[in-house]
Design an enzyme around this catalytic site. Structure first.
Site, PDB file in Angstrom:
ATOM      1  CD  GLU A   1     -30.494  -0.561  22.786  1.00 32.47           C
ATOM      2  OE1 GLU A   1     -30.981   0.492  23.254  1.00 32.47           O
ATOM      3  OE2 GLU A   1     -29.277  -0.717  22.579  1.00 32.47           O
TER       4      GLU A   1
ATOM      5  CE1 TYR B   1     -26.191   3.820  19.147  1.00 29.85           C
ATOM      6  CE2 TYR B   1     -27.307   4.705  17.211  1.00 29.85           C
ATOM      7  CZ  TYR B   1     -27.083   4.707  18.579  1.00 29.85           C
ATOM      8  OH  TYR B   1     -27.772   5.594  19.384  1.00 29.85           O
TER       9      TYR B   1
END
Length: 221
Positions: free
Chosen positions: A154, A147
């Site tokens: 991102e 994550y």
């Protein structure tokens, strides 16, 4: 009738999970092969279509939650899928200038490993009614590393795209127009980046809670 519908549901979800699993496995294979053979600059070109298909297929998960096929809350599913679709279509597809950055490789590898574990876990659960204990541990532990690497990639790619978004004015709507409406994709993207600040820690805490509940339940069983 209820028994028949239950069987149809399990068959559908089994097929869905294993088909999307295969899509993400292809993405990972192509990414690693391309990385080894020609370098990170060419990874996106190798995985573009499989990535778009596998990630867009996740839209069905929102529908699954809405109609009650799965118990996952839409409030948790929607932001995760929405942010990934934004990266897949709004950034990588729309702005070729960022495709050769090494963050694309870290993004794709983080996403694909996560989804290979997740879809195979639910594939086993729907097909067999259970998943191996090691698979359960992976399902609820792999995010601890993947994550943060995924989110970092991102945010980095969105940031890198900002100058190109501003100069191109892609997806922006200027006045005057027949709808008397304006929209600036550049500022909308900045807003998306701002949402990552509170949103990412919140989602991480949510997944930590999921992990604690799932692993505690498995120990009791």
């Amino acid at each position: 009738m209820a028994g028949f519908l239950s069987v149809v549901r399990r068959v559908y979800l089994t097929l869905y999970n294993w088909i999307v699993f295969a899509g993400w496995a292809q993405v990972l294979y192509l990414a690693i092969t391309t990385l080894k053979e020609t370098g990170y600059e060419n990874v996106y070109d190798a995985i573009e279509k499989p990535l778009q298909l596998a990630q867009t297929a996740a839209v069905l998960e929102i529908l699954h939650g809405l109609v009650g096929l799965v118990r996952s809350p839409v409030s948790a599913t929607l932001p995760q899928i929405g942010s990934r679709l934004f990266l897949t279509w709004g950034i990588l597809y729309s702005f070729p200038e960022v495709r050769s950055h090494f963050l694309v490789t870290s993004l794709v590898i983080s996403w694909s490993i996560t989804e290979i574990i997740r879809y195979s876990f639910f594939g086993f659960k729907e097909a067999l009614g259970f998943a191996p204990s090691w698979h359960l541990w992976l399902r609820y532990s792999s995010f601890l590393l993947l994550y943060p690497t995924g989110i970092t990639s991102e945010v980095g790619l969105i940031y890198l795209a900002l100058p190109h978004i501003k100069t191109s004015e892609m997806y922006s709507v200027r006045m005057p127009n027949i709808l008397n409406f304006s929209f600036d994709f550049f500022y909308a993207t900045i807003l998306v980046l701002a949402i990552y600040v509170p949103g990412s820690p919140h989602m991480y805490r949510y997944m930590l809670g999921q992990r604690k509940r799932a692993l505690s339940k498995s120990k009791r069983e």
